[in-house]
Scaffold this active site. Structure first.
Site, PDB file in Angstrom:
ATOM      1  N   GLY A 263      34.990 140.474 -17.721  1.00 34.23           N
ATOM      2  CA  GLY A 263      36.254 140.142 -18.392  1.00 34.23           C
ATOM      3  C   GLY A 263      36.671 141.238 -19.357  1.00 34.23           C
ATOM      4  O   GLY A 263      36.954 140.987 -20.527  1.00 34.23           O
ATOM      5  N   ALA A 264      36.709 142.486 -18.842  1.00 39.73           N
ATOM      6  CA  ALA A 264      36.846 143.637 -19.736  1.00 39.73           C
ATOM      7  C   ALA A 264      38.239 144.239 -19.758  1.00 39.73           C
ATOM      8  O   ALA A 264      38.461 145.262 -20.393  1.00 39.73           O
ATOM      9  CB  ALA A 264      35.837 144.709 -19.332  1.00 39.73           C
TER      10      ALA A 264
ATOM     11  N   THR B 256      39.430 140.550 -12.745  1.00 43.08           N
ATOM     12  CA  THR B 256      39.519 139.715 -11.544  1.00 43.08           C
ATOM     13  C   THR B 256      40.261 140.421 -10.406  1.00 43.08           C
ATOM     14  O   THR B 256      40.098 140.053  -9.255  1.00 43.08           O
ATOM     15  CB  THR B 256      40.222 138.382 -11.847  1.00 43.08           C
ATOM     16  OG1 THR B 256      41.422 138.676 -12.544  1.00 43.08           O
ATOM     17  CG2 THR B 256      39.347 137.486 -12.706  1.00 43.08           C
TER      18      THR B 256
ATOM     19  N   SER C 211      31.681 130.514 -28.334  1.00 41.55           N
ATOM     20  CA  SER C 211      32.887 130.265 -29.121  1.00 41.55           C
ATOM     21  C   SER C 211      32.543 129.330 -30.263  1.00 41.55           C
ATOM     22  O   SER C 211      31.645 128.488 -30.144  1.00 41.55           O
ATOM     23  CB  SER C 211      33.974 129.622 -28.265  1.00 41.55           C
ATOM     24  OG  SER C 211      35.006 129.128 -29.108  1.00 41.55           O
TER      25      SER C 211
ATOM     26  N   TYR D 189      36.139 123.308 -22.322  1.00 40.21           N
ATOM     27  CA  TYR D 189      35.820 124.637 -22.858  1.00 40.21           C
ATOM     28  C   TYR D 189      34.662 124.550 -23.855  1.00 40.21           C
ATOM     29  O   TYR D 189      33.708 125.339 -23.799  1.00 40.21           O
ATOM     30  CB  TYR D 189      37.075 125.202 -23.527  1.00 40.21           C
ATOM     31  CG  TYR D 189      36.968 126.623 -24.036  1.00 40.21           C
ATOM     32  CD1 TYR D 189      37.082 127.700 -23.159  1.00 40.21           C
ATOM     33  CD2 TYR D 189      36.791 126.887 -25.389  1.00 40.21           C
ATOM     34  CE1 TYR D 189      37.008 129.008 -23.621  1.00 40.21           C
ATOM     35  CE2 TYR D 189      36.721 128.188 -25.863  1.00 40.21           C
ATOM     36  CZ  TYR D 189      36.834 129.247 -24.973  1.00 40.21           C
ATOM     37  OH  TYR D 189      36.759 130.542 -25.449  1.00 40.21           O
ATOM     38  N   ALA D 190      34.726 123.573 -24.744  1.00 40.43           N
ATOM     39  CA  ALA D 190      33.674 123.430 -25.756  1.00 40.43           C
ATOM     40  C   ALA D 190      32.341 123.077 -25.117  1.00 40.43           C
ATOM     41  O   ALA D 190      31.281 123.564 -25.542  1.00 40.43           O
ATOM     42  CB  ALA D 190      34.068 122.368 -26.786  1.00 40.43           C
ATOM     43  N   ALA D 191      32.380 122.259 -24.070  1.00 38.35           N
ATOM     44  CA  ALA D 191      31.135 121.880 -23.379  1.00 38.35           C
ATOM     45  C   ALA D 191      30.492 123.105 -22.743  1.00 38.35           C
ATOM     46  O   ALA D 191      29.281 123.320 -22.853  1.00 38.35           O
ATOM     47  CB  ALA D 191      31.415 120.818 -22.323  1.00 38.35           C
ATOM     48  N   ALA D 192      31.299 123.925 -22.093  1.00 41.17           N
ATOM     49  CA  ALA D 192      30.759 125.124 -21.435  1.00 41.17           C
ATOM     50  C   ALA D 192      30.221 126.103 -22.470  1.00 41.17           C
ATOM     51  O   ALA D 192      29.177 126.732 -22.277  1.00 41.17           O
ATOM     52  CB  ALA D 192      31.834 125.786 -20.580  1.00 41.17           C
TER      53      ALA D 192
ATOM     54  N   VAL E  80      34.495 135.980 -10.331  1.00 40.74           N
ATOM     55  CA  VAL E  80      33.171 135.375 -10.568  1.00 40.74           C
ATOM     56  C   VAL E  80      32.928 134.098  -9.777  1.00 40.74           C
ATOM     57  O   VAL E  80      31.792 133.744  -9.508  1.00 40.74           O
ATOM     58  CB  VAL E  80      32.923 135.079 -12.070  1.00 40.74           C
ATOM     59  CG1 VAL E  80      32.688 136.368 -12.838  1.00 40.74           C
ATOM     60  CG2 VAL E  80      34.022 134.251 -12.670  1.00 40.74           C
TER      61      VAL E  80
END
Lengths: 79, 247
Positions: B12-13, B37, B141, B154-157, B63
């Site tokens: 993700g650069a 991507t 995060s 998102y928070a779970a991941a 990915v």
């Protein structure tokens, strides 16, 4: 050229940091040679490199003694 | 330059935090491969790496595609040699209240933000174990620690990365490989620019330093963890959030 048995024992001794004289055919990596689970993964990696083959995970899990490693390499080498 | 001769992979650069991380690692002398991507994104990465006078290039990596993570590690190792530093940075958001969240939104987050961390880490470890040196740095995060309404997926991941980081650190620490996470707070990137102004103003009230962070400020933390200066740091989450969350 060393035979398969000698090459396997040499790798086992190097990887697990034990004297080659301690590496017997019946030695279990974990119970006799003090390997932990990560050591056995690394050992399989080293065998793959030495014998230029790929050992699938399901086969690797069954290799727990020196003799099993020798047998596996003998049976699969050059295939 | 302490990372001279080291090969780093940053996912993700193409922009934001990922780009800042690439530039930091280049400045420390590493050869850096950055992923995007698309092929266009990969070309842009090659462009800014060259413009910075660094070694390395961009590569396209989707990915979520089957076998893509394994294939790119293979390709990099053939071209540049074993990877010493892996920065798992690629991530997306699919925000919604849980009651409105679709299965696709949940799966997209897990497949993009979590699963590739497992796949890429697994694929690079062999080389790191042989080298008896390695750095895996996962970009988590602050919301993985604090939670955030509208971001259950998102928070779970991101919270999952904390557990992954600690467990893997314990597995491979004896081989000289450290595994750490950096948890950014609200950083000024395209991802946060999408937030409503009203929401942003409210966020700022909770940030001790009273401003959003810069991508460079995350890259500084990653650059530290990648370097030999952090050789005794493993299994940690470094929170870089302007004081928005203190643990």
């Amino acid at each position: 050229m060393e035979n398969i048995e000698q090459r396997v024992k040499k790798i086992v001794a190097e990887q697990l940091g034990v004297p080659e004289t301690d590496v017997k055919n019946e030695s279990s990596f974990v119970n006799d040679l003090g390997a932990d689970s990560l050591d056995t993964v690394e050992l399989v990696m080293a065998l793959e490199e030495e014998f230029e083959c790929e050992i699938p995970d399901e086969d690797a899990e069954k290799i727990t003694t020196v003799q099993q490693a020798i047998d596996y390499v003998s049976a699969n080498l050059g295939k | 330059m302490s990372l001279e001769g080291k090969v780093a992979l940053v996912t993700g650069a193409s922009r934001g935090i990922g780009q800042a991380i690439v530039l930091d690692l280049l400045a420390q002398g590493a050869t850096v491969i950055g992923t995007a991507t698309s092929a266009t994104g990969a070309d842009a990465i090659s462009g800014y790496i060259a413009a910075a006078g660094g070694k390395g290039r961009g590569l396209a990596l989707e990915v979520t595609a089957d076998g893509a993570c394994e294939a790119i590690i293979d390709a990099i190792e053939k071209e540049f040699g074993a990877i010493h530093i892996l920065v798992n940075n690629a991530g997306i958001t699919r925000d919604n209240l849980l009651m409105r969240l679709k299965d696709e939104d949940w799966d997209a987050i897990m497949d993009t933000n979590l699963k590739p961390v497992y796949k890429l880490s697994k694929a690079v470890i062999r080389g790191m174990m042989k080298a008896r040196w390695g750095r895996i740095i996962n970009i988590a995060s602050v919301v993985g620690a604090t939670g955030n309404a509208g971001q259950t997926n998102y928070a779970a991941a991101k919270a999952a990365l904390f557990g992954f980081t600690k467990s893997l650190a314990k597995e491979i620490g004896s081989r000289g490989i450290t595994v750490n996470a950096v948890a950014p707070g609200f950083i000024d990137t395209d991802m946060t620019r999408g937030l409503a102004d009203e929401h942003k103003a409210k966020l700022l009230e909770n940030i001790t330093l009273g401003r959003l962070g810069e991508p460079r400020e995350i890259a500084d933390a990653v650059g530290f963890l990648a370097s030999d200066r952090a050789s005794y740091v493993t299994g940690q989450t470094l929170h870089v959030n302007g004081g928005m969350y203190m643990n």
